[in-house]
Design a protein around this motif. Structure first.
Motif, PDB file in Angstrom:
ATOM      1  N   ARG A  17      42.069  36.764  43.709  1.00 43.76           N
ATOM      2  CA  ARG A  17      40.444  36.551  44.246  1.00 43.76           C
ATOM      3  C   ARG A  17      40.254  37.728  45.423  1.00 43.76           C
ATOM      4  O   ARG A  17      41.229  37.939  46.230  1.00 43.76           O
ATOM      5  CB  ARG A  17      40.442  35.251  44.654  1.00 43.76           C
ATOM      6  N   VAL A  18      39.115  37.940  45.691  1.00 47.06           N
ATOM      7  CA  VAL A  18      38.635  38.907  46.640  1.00 47.06           C
ATOM      8  C   VAL A  18      39.107  38.078  48.280  1.00 47.06           C
ATOM      9  O   VAL A  18      38.755  37.014  48.324  1.00 47.06           O
ATOM     10  CB  VAL A  18      37.419  39.170  46.800  1.00 47.06           C
ATOM     11  N   ARG A  19      39.889  38.651  48.880  1.00 48.74           N
ATOM     12  CA  ARG A  19      40.415  38.075  50.217  1.00 48.74           C
ATOM     13  C   ARG A  19      39.836  38.782  51.650  1.00 48.74           C
ATOM     14  O   ARG A  19      39.838  38.439  52.451  1.00 48.74           O
ATOM     15  CB  ARG A  19      41.795  37.743  50.262  1.00 48.74           C
ATOM     16  N   ASP A  20      39.245  39.828  51.135  1.00 47.01           N
ATOM     17  CA  ASP A  20      38.895  40.900  52.378  1.00 47.01           C
ATOM     18  C   ASP A  20      37.599  40.829  52.404  1.00 47.01           C
ATOM     19  O   ASP A  20      36.942  41.650  51.624  1.00 47.01           O
ATOM     20  CB  ASP A  20      39.724  42.162  52.103  1.00 47.01           C
ATOM     21  N   SER A  21      37.032  40.625  53.593  1.00 45.52           N
ATOM     22  CA  SER A  21      35.525  40.885  53.688  1.00 45.52           C
ATOM     23  C   SER A  21      35.017  42.297  53.677  1.00 45.52           C
ATOM     24  O   SER A  21      33.870  42.648  53.247  1.00 45.52           O
ATOM     25  CB  SER A  21      35.167  40.150  55.019  1.00 45.52           C
ATOM     26  N   LYS A  22      35.933  43.294  53.755  1.00 42.37           N
ATOM     27  CA  LYS A  22      35.634  44.712  54.029  1.00 42.37           C
ATOM     28  C   LYS A  22      35.481  45.148  52.400  1.00 42.37           C
ATOM     29  O   LYS A  22      34.953  46.282  52.371  1.00 42.37           O
ATOM     30  CB  LYS A  22      36.754  45.479  54.700  1.00 42.37           C
TER      31      LYS A  22
ATOM     32  N   GLY B 245      36.165  35.383  47.527  1.00 44.87           N
ATOM     33  CA  GLY B 245      36.768  34.323  46.664  1.00 44.87           C
ATOM     34  C   GLY B 245      36.189  34.578  45.076  1.00 44.87           C
ATOM     35  O   GLY B 245      36.767  33.781  44.278  1.00 44.87           O
ATOM     36  N   SER B 246      35.383  35.841  44.840  1.00 48.78           N
ATOM     37  CA  SER B 246      35.413  36.073  43.502  1.00 48.78           C
ATOM     38  C   SER B 246      36.406  36.742  42.957  1.00 48.78           C
ATOM     39  O   SER B 246      37.425  37.130  43.630  1.00 48.78           O
ATOM     40  CB  SER B 246      34.002  37.105  43.593  1.00 48.78           C
TER      41      SER B 246
END
Lengths: 608, 322
Positions: A329-334, A340-341
């Motif tokens: 899942r996507v863990r990095d805001s950058k 979380g997607s």
């Protein structure tokens, strides 16, 4: 004029001819009579070996790449570690590849307090660096300081922080070091044994000035590279060779009180091409090879007598092969995506998180066939990061799902997946054909071959696989940054010591090598939550029996889930010339070189 | 003449600037960076990778990285540092350049030393068996890939012990006197130079033959023959000098391409040259080392062309630069 033109041609031919005819330079090796003039240390390190040897000679070892630095703390590649670790620098205690135990090196002894929080290390009196400067607790403190430096942040950094707190070091006197940890720490010996002692009197100025990363780079004059190990640097020729010679102050001796090492020179010859290295070995220009293709094993076995070498069987490698499905899942805001997607296609993700799907895949793979065809029979099945080659941590009776075609078909049928349109590929309950891509690095022919076997095997249960070999960098980008893949086939290199605690990044759900779903803020499945807990228990005790119990449970849990689809591992073999004594290659790095300080040239050479 | 050379050298600056820009952009477009190549260590942590990315400035946007790169070149003549080796790019490239030039020079001796006499020979004996034989030989040399011919020659060396199996120096090189050193180097150079030199041989030989045949048909050659000059004087003194001009231009080009084109041979023969450094750097995404090496190779190529043009002026009095 015509003469001049003819002369040109003649010169070209003549040069080729003289080059040919000027004799075959046999590697003449006169035995040197080394006279040890430095008095032995007060507490010499008596090194165990099969037979005491004699001085002289050299050992030529072929490497595909040159060392990039002589600064072991800043090195990132095995071609550097092969030269630095255990050769140029030694730790206080070291992993003994023969017994697979930690043995004293620069420390003569150590004790750990009953509560497991305090360890006291007694340094060997009289031990000295290669410039004669004594090795004291100052150097130990300095080396630890660099390893634990927040800005340098070396690979081992996290291992110095059990219970989230850094090691506390102090030196009551010049020959005693005390290390305090917040609680008992299973990796203590392993971590202290990975701290290579470097000279404070040489490196502190660079460290204080913030130039430590470039200190002891390959441009450093050899005599300025001051070492704590059995060897020191004699010569470095870029892209050609690295020559080590004995450290005259080294504290190691044999049972006859002769100072080690025996060899005058240890030469790392850079030969980038594997086939050229094999020819060099055949011609006698190289004394050992560390990297032989499985397809050539039979040839090496048959030619042992003729070539005057022994083809040592080191057993199953510690480096693993496996593949997994992308549940990341996507863990990095950058990244610009919603935290979380999912990275994978939701349709595929639904398959990947299904335990029965993963189990069916594992059961569909005919590992015997892979061993026979890809590895020419020289491989064994493996179900863990600690392979059968690992004496201490290999667990024979671990849960696993091996080849069972009928069982795999039943699982697929149980999911309600059927081939409704007769194209040979099953469709899931929503009617999507079950098809995924399997990526691996194209430079590794074994992995590509295995991926093709997997494709054929999975076709038998109606699952289509698109094998995609990629250039290594692209693969790592898919793996680490953009997560654009369905499944990846890769391997893990073993650490030294080969201890489950060294692979916490793989097992913990928060780790970046927890490939199938990295950097989880909270464990997503009950299994992973339990494994996290077991991993903490495993490294926060010194009780080996207890550690083995938790280790087995972790493997069983992960294998029951088939998060990792395990593949066979090669049985490693290496050829070494017979004219050397005390040769004892092991599967643990640095395979042939680990005891090279004990290797000597035998008195009688059957063939020059 | 001097202004011409100066002008040509000044033209190099915008050219190299353009090359560096394109190379830098290509490196950025390729997936991954240096940090990727060290990430495959089960012990390495995300923080360590981030720390390295910061240390090398890889966390900044590419145009900032490129701007800083140019700034350091123009202000300090500093071409940056290799990530993997923590060394100045210039220092690393210097190691390989001399070795590569030596190999290129030896290969040039093989190519031209054989191509010119054989081409002349084939031309004066046009359509003879010798001419046809040389053509067949040339085509074979042209069509065997360097990997194959290199490995076959190495196998021959290993089985017979006539020549060393790759490398540049014997292990005892330092203990030799200068004659021994020279012989040792020549022995190590022989096979790689042969492999590098053989590929362009066929082309150059045919070129020489064709040029000379063209010239031999010209009226002034007939005149020379009619004057009663010996055939040797006609061919070598009158015809050859006119026929060789295009080859001089080609010589300059090959000099440049030899420097960049010996990669495979350098790997197979364990020759410590520039090609291998570049290749390793490219694999490791060691970007400033790649840039430096591309710039160096481009510079040598431009220099080779300049040398060819100057040689042409010397060989042909009709050509003059001012």
């Amino acid at each position: 004029m015509p003469r001049r033109v003819r002369f040109l041609g003649l010169a070209a031919i003549l040069w080729l001819a003289t080059a040919l005819l000027s004799g075959c330079g046999g590697a003449g090796q006169a035995k040197s009579a080394y006279k040890d003039t430095v008095p032995l240390p007060a507490e010499p390190l008596v090194v165990e070996m099969a037979e005491p040897g004699t001085y002289g000679g050299r050992f030529v070892f072929a490497e595909t790449a040159p060392p990039r630095t002589f600064n072991t703390i800043m090195a990132n590649e095995s071609s550097s570690y092969d030269v630095t670790d255990g050769r140029l620098y030694v730790p206080m205690l070291d992993f003994d590849n023969a017994t697979e135990e930690m043995k004293p090196r620069l420390a003569s002894s150590w004790e750990i307090s009953p509560d497991g929080k305090t360890s006291t290390w007694h340094l060997r009196r009289g031990a000295a660096f290669s410039d004669g400067h004594p090795i004291t607790s100052e150097d130990i403190l300095f080396s630890f300081e660099v390893y634990m430096d927040d800005t340098l942040h070396v690979s081992l950094y996290d291992f110095f922080k059990p219970y989230g707190q850094k090691f506390k070091l102090s030196a009551p006197d010049s020959y005693t070091v005390v290390i305090e940890t917040a609680g008992p720490y299973a990796m203590l010996l392993g971590v202290v044994g990975s701290v290579y002692i470097m000279p404070k009197h040489m490196l502190n100025p660079a460290y204080q000035a913030g130039r430590f990363a470039s200190a002891y780079n390959v441009n450093t004059p050899p005599e300025s590279v001051v070492t704590s190990g059995p060897w020191k640097l004699k010569e470095y020729v870029p892209n050609e060779k690295t020559v080590l010679t004995r450290n005259p102050y080294w504290c190691g001796v044999d049972s006859k009180n002769q100072r080690l090492p025996y060899l005058d020179e240890l030469i790392y010859l850079i030969v980038p091409n594997q086939d050229t290295a094999a020819l060099k070995f055949e011609a006698g220009e190289v004394d050992a090879l560390d990297d032989v293709k499985a397809e050539n094993f039979q040839t090496y076995l048959t030619n042992q007598n003729k070539g005057n070498y022994t083809f040592y069987d080191l057993g199953p490698t510690l480096n693993t092969n496996f593949f997994w499905f992308n549940m990341n899942r996507v863990r990095d805001s950058k990244s610009g995506k919603k935290l979380g997607s999912l990275y994978a296609d939701p349709v595929k993700y639904a398959w990947f998180v299904n335990q029965d799907f993963r189990k069916a895949v594992s059961k569909a793979i005919d590992r015997e066939a892979i061993i026979k065809s890809v590895y020419y029979g020289y491989a064994v099945k493996n179900w863990s990061t600690m392979t059968p080659g690992n004496k201490t941590w290999y667990t024979p009776e671990v849960v696993h799902y091996d080849y069972d075609l009928e069982g795999a078909k039943k699982l697929i049928a149980g999911l309600g997946w059927k081939d409704t349109n007769g194209d040979g590929i099953v469709e899931d309950q929503q009617g999507h054909p079950v098809r995924f891509n399997l990526k691996t690095n194209s430079s590794n022919v074994m992995r590509v071959a295995m991926a093709n076997f997997i494709k054929d095997d999975l076709a038998k249960i109606g699952i289509a696989v698109d094998v995609t070999p990629l250039e290594f960098n692209s693969l790592i980008t898919n793996l680490r940054q953009d997560f654009q893949y369905d499944a990846i086939l890769l391997g893990l290199q073993s650490a030294t010591p080969p201890d489950p605690g060294m692979g916490q990044n793989v097992w913990r759900s928060s780790g970046i090598t927890h490939y199938w779903n990295v950097k989880q803020p909270k464990p997503e499945t009950p299994t992973e939550a339990r494994v996290d807990q077991l991993m903490s228990e495993n490294v926060q005790t010194n009780d080996v029996a207890e550690r083995k119990r938790t280790w087995k449970e972790m493997q069983d849990l992960v294998n029951e889930q088939c998060f990792i689809i395990w593949l066979p591992v090669i049985q490693f073999k290496v050829p070494v010339r017979n004219r050397f004594g005390n040769v004892h290659p092991t599967i643990i790095p640095h395979r042939i070189l680990w005891n090279i300080d004990r290797v000597f040239v035998k008195a009688q050479q059957p063939r020059a | 003449m001097r202004t011409y050379v100066l002008r040509r050298l000044l033209q190099v600056i915008p050219l190299l600037l353009g090359i560096s820009f394109v190379t830098f952009v290509l490196l950025q477009l390729a997936p991954g960076d240096y940090i990727n190549t060290v990430a495959e260590n089960p012990m390495i942590s995300a923080e360590r990778l981030d720390a390295m990315r910061r240390e090398f400035g890889l966390d900044r946007p590419w145009y900032v990285q490129y701007g800083l790169y140019l700034k350091n070149i123009f202000l300090h003549f500093d071409f940056g540092e290799s990530f993997a080796r923590h060394q100045k790019v210039f220092v690393i490239l210097r190691e390989g350049l001399l070795n590569t030039l030596l190999l290129a020079l030896a290969a040039a001796v093989v190519t031209w030393g054989l191509a010119i006499p054989l081409g002349v020979w084939a031309a004066v004996r046009q359509y003879s068996w010798l001419d046809k034989g040389l053509t067949v030989f040339g085509v074979i040399g042209l069509s065997i890939p360097e990997v194959l011919s290199g490995l076959l020659l190495l196998m021959l060396a290993a089985r017979t012990g006539w020549l060393p199996v790759g490398g540049m120096h014997s292990l005892d090189y330092d203990q030799m006197d200068w004659v021994g050193k020279g012989i040792d180097l020549a022995r190590h150079l022989a096979l790689p130079a042969l492999v590098v030199g053989l590929t362009p041989l066929a082309g150059r030989m045919r070129q020489m033959r064709g040029n000379l045949l063209d010239v031999l048909r010209l009226d002034y050659v007939t005149t020379a023959r009619a004057k009663g000059l010996s055939e040797n004087v006609v061919v070598f003194k009158h015809a050859l000098r006119n026929a060789i001009n295009p080859l001089i231009t080609l010589f300059g080009y090959t000099l440049g391409s030899l420097v960049s084109g010996a990669l495979i041979v350098e790997i197979i023969f364990a020759w410590p040259g520039l090609g291998r450094i570049t290749y390793d750097a490219l694999n490791a995404r060691d970007q400033y080392l790649v840039l430096g090496s591309v710039l160096m190779a481009s510079f040598v190529l431009v220099l080779g062309n300049l040398v060819a043009d100057l040689l042409l002026a010397i060989a042909d009095p009709r050509i003059a630069y001012d």
